[in-house]
Design a protein around this motif. Structure first.
Motif, PDB file in Angstrom:
ATOM      1  N   LYS A 107       4.969  -6.999   9.099  1.00 45.39           N
ATOM      2  CA  LYS A 107       6.083  -6.901   8.145  1.00 45.39           C
ATOM      3  C   LYS A 107       5.778  -5.772   7.173  1.00 45.39           C
ATOM      4  O   LYS A 107       4.697  -5.727   6.574  1.00 45.39           O
ATOM      5  N   ILE A 108       6.724  -4.864   7.040  1.00 45.92           N
ATOM      6  CA  ILE A 108       6.562  -3.712   6.164  1.00 45.92           C
ATOM      7  C   ILE A 108       7.779  -3.641   5.249  1.00 45.92           C
ATOM      8  O   ILE A 108       8.912  -3.688   5.717  1.00 45.92           O
ATOM      9  N   GLY A 109       7.552  -3.509   3.955  1.00 43.62           N
ATOM     10  CA  GLY A 109       8.626  -3.498   2.963  1.00 43.62           C
ATOM     11  C   GLY A 109       9.460  -2.227   2.992  1.00 43.62           C
ATOM     12  O   GLY A 109       9.417  -1.439   3.933  1.00 43.62           O
ATOM     13  N   SER A 110      10.194  -2.012   1.922  1.00 49.03           N
ATOM     14  CA  SER A 110      11.095  -0.866   1.844  1.00 49.03           C
ATOM     15  C   SER A 110      10.328   0.420   1.559  1.00 49.03           C
ATOM     16  O   SER A 110       9.226   0.409   1.026  1.00 49.03           O
ATOM     17  N   ASN A 111      10.954   1.522   1.943  1.00 51.88           N
ATOM     18  CA  ASN A 111      10.449   2.876   1.680  1.00 51.88           C
ATOM     19  C   ASN A 111       9.082   3.142   2.288  1.00 51.88           C
ATOM     20  O   ASN A 111       8.137   3.515   1.606  1.00 51.88           O
ATOM     21  N   CYS A 112       8.984   2.969   3.590  1.00 48.58           N
ATOM     22  CA  CYS A 112       7.755   3.294   4.312  1.00 48.58           C
ATOM     23  C   CYS A 112       7.910   4.676   4.950  1.00 48.58           C
ATOM     24  O   CYS A 112       8.908   4.955   5.605  1.00 48.58           O
ATOM     25  N   ARG A 113       6.943   5.525   4.724  1.00 51.66           N
ATOM     26  CA  ARG A 113       6.905   6.852   5.352  1.00 51.66           C
ATOM     27  C   ARG A 113       5.712   6.853   6.298  1.00 51.66           C
ATOM     28  O   ARG A 113       4.573   6.696   5.881  1.00 51.66           O
ATOM     29  N   ILE A 114       5.991   7.031   7.595  1.00 50.43           N
ATOM     30  CA  ILE A 114       4.959   6.859   8.616  1.00 50.43           C
ATOM     31  C   ILE A 114       4.887   8.093   9.515  1.00 50.43           C
ATOM     32  O   ILE A 114       5.916   8.665   9.866  1.00 50.43           O
ATOM     33  N   HIS A 115       3.662   8.495   9.844  1.00 51.83           N
ATOM     34  CA  HIS A 115       3.429   9.667  10.679  1.00 51.83           C
ATOM     35  C   HIS A 115       2.994   9.259  12.086  1.00 51.83           C
ATOM     36  O   HIS A 115       2.856   8.073  12.387  1.00 51.83           O
ATOM     37  N   ALA A 116       2.712  10.263  12.917  1.00 51.56           N
ATOM     38  CA  ALA A 116       2.356  10.040  14.318  1.00 51.56           C
ATOM     39  C   ALA A 116       0.945   9.461  14.459  1.00 51.56           C
ATOM     40  O   ALA A 116       0.121   9.552  13.554  1.00 51.56           O
ATOM     41  N   ASN A 135       7.050   0.863  -0.634  1.00 50.79           N
ATOM     42  CA  ASN A 135       6.595   2.209  -0.990  1.00 50.79           C
ATOM     43  C   ASN A 135       5.204   2.496  -0.429  1.00 50.79           C
ATOM     44  O   ASN A 135       4.249   2.765  -1.149  1.00 50.79           O
ATOM     45  N   ILE A 136       5.110   2.458   0.887  1.00 53.10           N
ATOM     46  CA  ILE A 136       3.843   2.686   1.585  1.00 53.10           C
ATOM     47  C   ILE A 136       3.917   4.010   2.343  1.00 53.10           C
ATOM     48  O   ILE A 136       4.871   4.264   3.072  1.00 53.10           O
ATOM     49  N   TYR A 137       2.901   4.821   2.158  1.00 52.60           N
ATOM     50  CA  TYR A 137       2.768   6.072   2.899  1.00 52.60           C
ATOM     51  C   TYR A 137       1.623   5.901   3.889  1.00 52.60           C
ATOM     52  O   TYR A 137       0.507   5.527   3.498  1.00 52.60           O
ATOM     53  N   ILE A 138       1.886   6.166   5.175  1.00 52.59           N
ATOM     54  CA  ILE A 138       0.857   6.030   6.206  1.00 52.59           C
ATOM     55  C   ILE A 138       0.676   7.389   6.873  1.00 52.59           C
ATOM     56  O   ILE A 138       1.569   7.870   7.571  1.00 52.59           O
ATOM     57  N   ALA A 139      -0.467   8.003   6.654  1.00 51.38           N
ATOM     58  CA  ALA A 139      -0.759   9.335   7.173  1.00 51.38           C
ATOM     59  C   ALA A 139      -1.073   9.280   8.675  1.00 51.38           C
ATOM     60  O   ALA A 139      -1.315   8.205   9.231  1.00 51.38           O
ATOM     61  N   PRO A 140      -1.097  10.432   9.336  1.00 50.82           N
ATOM     62  CA  PRO A 140      -1.349  10.473  10.783  1.00 50.82           C
ATOM     63  C   PRO A 140      -2.673   9.828  11.176  1.00 50.82           C
ATOM     64  O   PRO A 140      -3.685   9.986  10.493  1.00 50.82           O
ATOM     65  N   GLY A 141      -2.641   9.093  12.265  1.00 54.66           N
ATOM     66  CA  GLY A 141      -3.851   8.535  12.853  1.00 54.66           C
ATOM     67  C   GLY A 141      -4.388   7.267  12.219  1.00 54.66           C
ATOM     68  O   GLY A 141      -5.426   6.769  12.646  1.00 54.66           O
ATOM     69  N   ASN A 147      -5.284  -9.842   9.949  1.00 53.71           N
ATOM     70  CA  ASN A 147      -4.481 -10.665   9.048  1.00 53.71           C
ATOM     71  C   ASN A 147      -4.753 -10.198   7.618  1.00 53.71           C
ATOM     72  O   ASN A 147      -5.499 -10.829   6.874  1.00 53.71           O
ATOM     73  N   ILE A 148      -4.156  -9.067   7.251  1.00 51.36           N
ATOM     74  CA  ILE A 148      -4.417  -8.439   5.949  1.00 51.36           C
ATOM     75  C   ILE A 148      -3.107  -8.134   5.243  1.00 51.36           C
ATOM     76  O   ILE A 148      -2.031  -8.180   5.853  1.00 51.36           O
ATOM     77  N   SER A 149      -3.213  -7.810   3.967  1.00 51.15           N
ATOM     78  CA  SER A 149      -2.031  -7.377   3.216  1.00 51.15           C
ATOM     79  C   SER A 149      -2.396  -6.131   2.409  1.00 51.15           C
ATOM     80  O   SER A 149      -3.527  -5.982   1.950  1.00 51.15           O
ATOM     81  N   ILE A 150      -1.412  -5.271   2.281  1.00 49.17           N
ATOM     82  CA  ILE A 150      -1.564  -4.027   1.523  1.00 49.17           C
ATOM     83  C   ILE A 150      -0.535  -4.072   0.398  1.00 49.17           C
ATOM     84  O   ILE A 150       0.646  -4.340   0.629  1.00 49.17           O
ATOM     85  N   ALA A 151      -0.976  -3.783  -0.822  1.00 47.85           N
ATOM     86  CA  ALA A 151      -0.121  -3.857  -2.007  1.00 47.85           C
ATOM     87  C   ALA A 151       0.947  -2.761  -2.006  1.00 47.85           C
ATOM     88  O   ALA A 151       0.851  -1.773  -1.271  1.00 47.85           O
ATOM     89  N   ASN A 152       1.959  -2.948  -2.847  1.00 46.27           N
ATOM     90  CA  ASN A 152       3.008  -1.948  -3.040  1.00 46.27           C
ATOM     91  C   ASN A 152       2.407  -0.631  -3.531  1.00 46.27           C
ATOM     92  O   ASN A 152       1.334  -0.617  -4.126  1.00 46.27           O
ATOM     93  N   GLU A 169      -2.279  -2.082  -6.690  1.00 43.05           N
ATOM     94  CA  GLU A 169      -1.188  -1.136  -6.467  1.00 43.05           C
ATOM     95  C   GLU A 169      -1.558   0.252  -6.951  1.00 43.05           C
ATOM     96  O   GLU A 169      -2.532   0.431  -7.677  1.00 43.05           O
ATOM     97  N   ASN A 170      -0.740   1.231  -6.526  1.00 47.04           N
ATOM     98  CA  ASN A 170      -0.896   2.631  -6.947  1.00 47.04           C
ATOM     99  C   ASN A 170      -2.256   3.209  -6.586  1.00 47.04           C
ATOM    100  O   ASN A 170      -2.920   3.844  -7.406  1.00 47.04           O
ATOM    101  N   THR A 171      -2.676   2.976  -5.349  1.00 48.27           N
ATOM    102  CA  THR A 171      -3.968   3.487  -4.902  1.00 48.27           C
ATOM    103  C   THR A 171      -3.836   4.283  -3.611  1.00 48.27           C
ATOM    104  O   THR A 171      -2.884   4.108  -2.852  1.00 48.27           O
ATOM    105  N   MET A 172      -4.834   5.133  -3.392  1.00 55.23           N
ATOM    106  CA  MET A 172      -4.986   5.852  -2.132  1.00 55.23           C
ATOM    107  C   MET A 172      -6.187   5.244  -1.455  1.00 55.23           C
ATOM    108  O   MET A 172      -7.267   5.147  -2.063  1.00 55.23           O
ATOM    109  N   ILE A 173      -6.003   4.781  -0.201  1.00 54.83           N
ATOM    110  CA  ILE A 173      -7.128   4.239   0.551  1.00 54.83           C
ATOM    111  C   ILE A 173      -7.374   5.124   1.770  1.00 54.83           C
ATOM    112  O   ILE A 173      -6.427   5.627   2.380  1.00 54.83           O
TER     113      ILE A 173
END
Length: 193
Positions: A107-116, A135-141, A147-152, A169-173
């Motif tokens: 399950k992914i919330g609103s405003n997801c930007r996903i790469h290849a 508001n999740i940004y997922i970079a390439p690769g 069973n995990i969760s990622i914050a807004n 929230e508001n972090t780069m991992i």
């Protein structure tokens, strides 16, 4: 998950905004007819299939739903996507075509930007899959599993392997395994929010 025609239209509008697609003038409409954007075509079919599966899956509409599933599968294979329905909230932006594999339980919330080359799925035969906020940004690769969760308002770096929850929230991992590397303003990465 789309539950009405109004939500279907709203999801499409927000996806269009997220993808930066403008059909306001005649020239851009003509260009979209002559050279259509295959990713936008995929996203429109995805949303239509979600609407018909969730809201209009009876009678004659059931036949149309089968047709949409066929078109969806054909387009998915062409672009290299393995994205099930009812995973993404509104505002989805798939940036490039190429391999993207997502588990149906994700399950992914609103405003997801996903790469290849992104994989999101369960771990070791478990049924539970990741839950990602808004508001999740997922970079390439990036690989996200378990069973995990990622914050807004989180950005996930290129080639990161995320196998534990991140609640701040508001972090780069980033990294292998992923860890918080900095605080960010997600609005600088996802411009339309």
């Amino acid at each position: 998950m789309i539950q009405s025609f109004a939500e279907y239209k709203s999801f499409l509008k927000q996806d269009k905004l997220a993808c930066g697609i403008k059909h306001n003038d005649i020239s851009s409409k003509l260009i979209s007819i002559i050279s259509p954007n295959p990713i936008w075509k995929f996203q429109k079919i995805l949303r239509k299939l979600e609407f018909y599966t969730n809201c209009k899956n009876t009678g004659i509409n059931k036949i149309y739903c089968y047709y949409l599933r066929y078109r969806f599968k054909k387009t998915s294979i062409k672009l290299g996507f393995s994205i099930p329905i009812n995973v993404f909230g509104p505002g989805l932006a798939i940036v490039h075509y190429g391999t993207i594999v997502i588990n149906g339980a994700t399950k992914i919330g609103s405003n997801c930007r996903i790469h290849a080359c992104v994989n999101i799925g369960a771990s070791g035969g478990e049924k539970e899959a990741p839950v990602l906020g808004d508001n999740i940004y997922i970079a390439p690769g990036a690989k996200i599993y378990g069973n995990i969760s990622i914050a807004n308002n989180t950005a996930i770096g290129a080639n990161a392997v995320v196998n534990k929850s991140f609640e701040k929230e508001n972090t780069m991992i980033a990294g292998v395994p992923a860890k918080v590397i900095s605080e960010i303003d997600i609005k600088k990465i996802i411009k339309h929010i």
